[in-house]
Scaffold this motif. Structure first.
Motif, PDB file in Angstrom:
ATOM      1  N   ARG A 113       5.486  14.594   5.296  1.00 29.07           N
ATOM      2  CA  ARG A 113       4.266  14.523   4.484  1.00 29.07           C
ATOM      3  C   ARG A 113       3.752  15.920   4.155  1.00 29.07           C
ATOM      4  O   ARG A 113       3.291  16.170   3.035  1.00 29.07           O
ATOM      5  CB  ARG A 113       3.195  13.720   5.218  1.00 29.07           C
ATOM      6  CG  ARG A 113       1.879  13.593   4.429  1.00 29.07           C
ATOM      7  CD  ARG A 113       0.923  12.653   5.117  1.00 29.07           C
ATOM      8  NE  ARG A 113       0.652  13.062   6.487  1.00 29.07           N
ATOM      9  CZ  ARG A 113       0.100  12.264   7.405  1.00 29.07           C
ATOM     10  NH1 ARG A 113      -0.237  11.031   7.090  1.00 29.07           N
ATOM     11  NH2 ARG A 113      -0.112  12.707   8.626  1.00 29.07           N
ATOM     12  N   ALA A 130      -2.689  13.160  -3.357  1.00 26.89           N
ATOM     13  CA  ALA A 130      -2.060  11.851  -3.151  1.00 26.89           C
ATOM     14  C   ALA A 130      -1.139  11.873  -1.932  1.00 26.89           C
ATOM     15  O   ALA A 130      -1.039  10.891  -1.185  1.00 26.89           O
ATOM     16  CB  ALA A 130      -1.284  11.438  -4.399  1.00 26.89           C
ATOM     17  N   ARG A 158       2.433   1.663  -3.495  1.00 29.05           N
ATOM     18  CA  ARG A 158       1.476   2.158  -4.494  1.00 29.05           C
ATOM     19  C   ARG A 158       1.230   3.653  -4.339  1.00 29.05           C
ATOM     20  O   ARG A 158       1.147   4.396  -5.325  1.00 29.05           O
ATOM     21  CB  ARG A 158       0.149   1.381  -4.378  1.00 29.05           C
ATOM     22  CG  ARG A 158       0.204  -0.034  -4.937  1.00 29.05           C
ATOM     23  CD  ARG A 158      -1.201  -0.589  -5.131  1.00 29.05           C
ATOM     24  NE  ARG A 158      -1.945  -0.658  -3.884  1.00 29.05           N
ATOM     25  CZ  ARG A 158      -1.974  -1.717  -3.081  1.00 29.05           C
ATOM     26  NH1 ARG A 158      -1.272  -2.805  -3.398  1.00 29.05           N
ATOM     27  NH2 ARG A 158      -2.714  -1.705  -1.980  1.00 29.05           N
ATOM     28  N   ARG A 159       1.095   4.107  -3.105  1.00 23.60           N
ATOM     29  CA  ARG A 159       0.829   5.532  -2.875  1.00 23.60           C
ATOM     30  C   ARG A 159       2.020   6.394  -3.263  1.00 23.60           C
ATOM     31  O   ARG A 159       1.855   7.476  -3.835  1.00 23.60           O
ATOM     32  CB  ARG A 159       0.453   5.748  -1.409  1.00 23.60           C
ATOM     33  CG  ARG A 159      -0.896   5.127  -1.043  1.00 23.60           C
ATOM     34  CD  ARG A 159      -1.191   5.240   0.445  1.00 23.60           C
ATOM     35  NE  ARG A 159      -2.493   4.664   0.766  1.00 23.60           N
ATOM     36  CZ  ARG A 159      -2.994   4.587   1.989  1.00 23.60           C
ATOM     37  NH1 ARG A 159      -2.289   5.058   3.020  1.00 23.60           N
ATOM     38  NH2 ARG A 159      -4.175   4.040   2.199  1.00 23.60           N
ATOM     39  N   ALA A 211       2.150   6.547  -7.040  1.00 29.57           N
ATOM     40  CA  ALA A 211       1.132   7.468  -7.553  1.00 29.57           C
ATOM     41  C   ALA A 211       1.590   8.911  -7.382  1.00 29.57           C
ATOM     42  O   ALA A 211       1.436   9.745  -8.286  1.00 29.57           O
ATOM     43  CB  ALA A 211      -0.196   7.235  -6.824  1.00 29.57           C
ATOM     44  N   TYR A 212       2.170   9.203  -6.230  1.00 28.84           N
ATOM     45  CA  TYR A 212       2.668  10.557  -5.982  1.00 28.84           C
ATOM     46  C   TYR A 212       3.767  10.913  -6.977  1.00 28.84           C
ATOM     47  O   TYR A 212       3.750  12.012  -7.574  1.00 28.84           O
ATOM     48  CB  TYR A 212       3.205  10.661  -4.557  1.00 28.84           C
ATOM     49  CG  TYR A 212       3.720  12.043  -4.216  1.00 28.84           C
ATOM     50  CD1 TYR A 212       2.865  13.009  -3.699  1.00 28.84           C
ATOM     51  CD2 TYR A 212       5.049  12.378  -4.414  1.00 28.84           C
ATOM     52  CE1 TYR A 212       3.322  14.285  -3.395  1.00 28.84           C
ATOM     53  CE2 TYR A 212       5.517  13.650  -4.124  1.00 28.84           C
ATOM     54  CZ  TYR A 212       4.648  14.597  -3.609  1.00 28.84           C
ATOM     55  OH  TYR A 212       5.110  15.855  -3.324  1.00 28.84           O
ATOM     56  N   ARG A 232       0.841  -1.202   0.000  1.00 28.45           N
ATOM     57  CA  ARG A 232       0.000   0.000   0.000  1.00 28.45           C
ATOM     58  C   ARG A 232       0.878   1.255   0.000  1.00 28.45           C
ATOM     59  O   ARG A 232       0.617   2.217  -0.739  1.00 28.45           O
ATOM     60  CB  ARG A 232      -0.916  -0.010   1.216  1.00 28.45           C
ATOM     61  CG  ARG A 232      -1.904   1.158   1.241  1.00 28.45           C
ATOM     62  CD  ARG A 232      -2.778   1.137   2.485  1.00 28.45           C
ATOM     63  NE  ARG A 232      -3.563  -0.090   2.572  1.00 28.45           N
ATOM     64  CZ  ARG A 232      -3.455  -0.994   3.532  1.00 28.45           C
ATOM     65  NH1 ARG A 232      -2.569  -0.814   4.511  1.00 28.45           N
ATOM     66  NH2 ARG A 232      -4.208  -2.062   3.542  1.00 28.45           N
ATOM     67  N   LEU A 233       1.919   1.242   0.822  1.00 28.04           N
ATOM     68  CA  LEU A 233       2.852   2.368   0.858  1.00 28.04           C
ATOM     69  C   LEU A 233       3.503   2.575  -0.505  1.00 28.04           C
ATOM     70  O   LEU A 233       3.590   3.713  -1.005  1.00 28.04           O
ATOM     71  CB  LEU A 233       3.927   2.121   1.924  1.00 28.04           C
ATOM     72  CG  LEU A 233       5.112   3.092   1.918  1.00 28.04           C
ATOM     73  CD1 LEU A 233       4.656   4.496   2.295  1.00 28.04           C
ATOM     74  CD2 LEU A 233       6.212   2.594   2.862  1.00 28.04           C
ATOM     75  N   THR A 235      -2.541  11.012   1.505  1.00 24.02           N
ATOM     76  CA  THR A 235      -2.824   9.611   1.825  1.00 24.02           C
ATOM     77  C   THR A 235      -1.612   8.871   2.368  1.00 24.02           C
ATOM     78  O   THR A 235      -1.728   7.728   2.806  1.00 24.02           O
ATOM     79  CB  THR A 235      -3.332   8.863   0.578  1.00 24.02           C
ATOM     80  OG1 THR A 235      -2.265   8.701  -0.370  1.00 24.02           O
ATOM     81  CG2 THR A 235      -4.495   9.609  -0.076  1.00 24.02           C
ATOM     82  N   LEU A 236      -0.438   9.499   2.337  1.00 24.40           N
ATOM     83  CA  LEU A 236       0.789   8.820   2.765  1.00 24.40           C
ATOM     84  C   LEU A 236       0.856   8.718   4.285  1.00 24.40           C
ATOM     85  O   LEU A 236       0.478   9.657   4.994  1.00 24.40           O
ATOM     86  CB  LEU A 236       2.018   9.568   2.253  1.00 24.40           C
ATOM     87  CG  LEU A 236       2.239   9.568   0.742  1.00 24.40           C
ATOM     88  CD1 LEU A 236       3.372  10.515   0.368  1.00 24.40           C
ATOM     89  CD2 LEU A 236       2.539   8.156   0.238  1.00 24.40           C
TER      90      LEU A 236
END
Length: 409
Positions: free
Chosen positions: A83, A192, A23-24, A27-28, A20-21, A195-196
Motif C-alpha cells: 500500500r 485513494a 471499488r477502491r 478508483a485507484y 468494497r475492495l 483507503t486500501l
C-alpha cells in the motif's frame, strides 16, 4: 487447451468486503491514468524543439529507470508495504508533471520521465500482489481476472476521458492547465491508495498461509528468484507476460506522433489517440471471456491484430486508427489474461517480487523497442515503424499455435 477458469460467484453472493475492495482498486486505477498531459506530452516535447531521436532518448531514460527501480520496488513492497508503494508512486509522478510545465526543456523532461517511471515502478507489482492476496484472504481469488480486466478498463477509460478533455482544456489554458489537472489527479490517486486494506500473509513450507513474519529484502528476493527458477509454469507465464506487454506498451507512446505525421493539428491529436484507447478499454472489459479461449484461437487473434496494426499504421487515413484500435484491443486483452495466468502460478510469499521481475523483463524489452525506434526514425516514418513492430506479435502467435498443436492435439 482452453485456459482453466474457476466459476465467478453470482453478483448477489459477493461479500460486501470484496465489493468494497474492488471499488477502491478501480478508483485507484482510474485516477492513476487520468493524466491530461498524456495524449500530448510527446507533442509538448516537440513544441519545445526536441527531435524524434531526442524524444526516443527520453523513452530510453524511462525504461532505464524502470530497470533500476522495478525489482527493488517489488522486494520493498513484499518486505515493507505494498500500500505504501501505491501511495508514493503517484506522488512522484505529480512532481514530474509539474516540472514539465514549469521549466520546459530537455533536462526537465528527462527528470520528469525519471519521476514518472519511478512512480510507475513502485506501483508495478504492488497493486497486483495486494489485489490478489486480499481477494485470496476473502476467499474470492477467482475474481482476480475479472477485477484486473475491469481495472485495465478503468485505466483506459480514464485515459480516454482525459484525452477527450485534453483538447478543450488545452485550447483554454495550454500546457499549464493540462499540467495542473494531471498533478491533481495524482494527488487524488495517492489519497485513494490510503483507503486500501493490506493484510500481509506468509507461506509455510507445507503451503499453509499464516500471519506475516518480518522478512529481509535478501530473503524475499531469493524466494522470488527460486520460484521463477523452480516453476516451469511460472517461467512460461512470466515470459508470455513480458512478450505480450512490451511492444504495444512502447508503441502507444508514439501514437500522437503518428497522428501528427498524418496531418492532425495539435488540438485534434487527442481525438485520434482516443480512438485507439477505446479499443484498449474494450480489451480490458473482454479479458474475462478471453480466459476461456484456446491457445490456437488466441494465437489467431494476435496474428490478426498484428496485420491490422501494420495496415492501420500505413493507411494514412482515419480508418487506419480504427484498425489500430482493434489491434490494441487484442493486445490489452492478451496482456490481462497473461497477468492473471502469472498470478495464478505464484504460490510463495514474494508475489510482488515475481511480478516485478516480469515488469523488469518488460522494461528490458521496451528499452530495445525504444532504441530501435529512435535509431530507425532517421530513415523511416512512423507508419512503417509501427508496421515493423507488428512482426513480434506474429512470432508470439506462432508460438501459441505450436503450443496448441502440442497440448490441444
Amino acid at each position: 487447451m482452453p485456459l482453466s477458469r474457476a466459476p465467478v460467484p453470482a453478483r448477489a453472493s459477493v461479500p460486501v468486503e470484496v465489493r468494497r475492495l474492488e471499488r477502491r482498486l478501480l478508483a485507484y486505477a482510474g485516477l492513476d491514468d487520468f493524466i491530461l498531459l498524456y495524449p500530448v506530452y510527446a507533442v509538448l516535447f516537440t513544441d519545445h524543439g526536441l527531435s524524434t531521436a531526442e524524444i526516443s532518448s527520453l523513452f530510453v531514460i524511462t525504461s532505464l529507470t524502470g530497470l533500476l527501480v522495478e525489482v527493488p520496488s517489488g522486494v520493498w513492497a513484499d518486505t515493507v508495504s505494498r500500500r505504501r508503494m501505491l501511495v508514493i508512486g503517484p506522488a512522484l509522478a505529480s512532481m514530474g508533471f509539474a516540472l514539465w510545465v514549469a521549466l520546459p526543456g530537455y533536462a526537465s523532461f528527462a527528470l520528469g520521465m525519471v519521476l514518472w517511471a519511478g512512480g510507475g515502478a513502485l506501483r508495478s507489482g504492488s497493486m497486483e500482489a495486494l489485489a490478489y492476496e486480499e481477494l485470496e484472504r476473502l476467499g474470492a481469488e477467482q475474481r482476480y481476472l475479472r477485477l484486473m480486466g475491469r481495472a485495465a478498463a478503468a485505466s483506459t477509460t480514464a485515459t480516454a476521458l482525459a484525452t477527450a478533455a485534453a483538447g478543450p482544456l488545452f485550447a483554454w489554458g495550454g500546457y499549464p492547465a493540462l499540467g495542473a489537472a494531471s498533478v491533481l489527479a495524482c494527488v487524488l490517486c495517492s489519497a485513494a491508495a490510503l483507503t486500501l486494506p493490506e493484510h500481509r500473509r506468509s507461506h509455510s513450507a507445507a503451503g499453509a498461509t499464516t500471519a506475516a513474519e518480518p522478512q529481509t529484502a535478501r530473503s524475499v528476493f531469493s524466494s522470488g528468484l527460486a520460484e521463477v527458477r523452480a516453476g516451469r509454469g511460472v517461467r512460461y507465464a512470466l515470459l508470455m507476460s513480458v512478450l505480450l506487454t512490451s511492444v504495444w506498451g512502447a508503441l502507444e507512446e508514439y501514437v500522437p506522433l503518428l497522428a501528427a505525421e498524418m496531418g492532425a493539428a495539435t488540438r485534434d491529436i487527442p481525438w485520434f489517440v482516443l480512438i485507439v484507447w477505446v479499443g484498449v478499454t474494450l480489451g480490458g472489459l473482454l479479458a474475462e471471456r478471453a480466459e476461456q479461449l484456446s491457445h490456437r484461437v488466441m494465437g489467431g487473434l494476435l496474428a490478426l491484430a498484428a496485420l491490422l496494426l501494420a495496415m492501420g499504421a500505413l493507411a494514412g487515413a482515419l480508418w487506419g486508427f480504427l484498425a489500430l484500435a482493434f489491434a490494441f484491443l487484442v493486445f490489452q486483452l492478451a496482456d490481462v489474461v497473461a497477468d492473471a495466468r502469472l498470478q495464478g502460478t505464484i504460490t510463495g510469499p514474494s508475489r510482488a517480487t515475481v511480478t516485478s521481475l516480469a515488469g523488469w523483463g518488460t522494461s528490458c524489452t521496451t528499452l530495445v523497442v525504444y532504441g530501435v525506434y529512435g535509431t530507425a526514425s532517421g530513415q523511416l516514418a512512423h507508419g512503417p515503424l509501427f508496421a515493423f513492430f507488428a512482426v513480434p506479435y506474429l512470432v508470439v502467435a506462432a508460438v501459441l499455435a505450436r503450443r496448441a498443436v502440442r497440448y490441444e492435439g
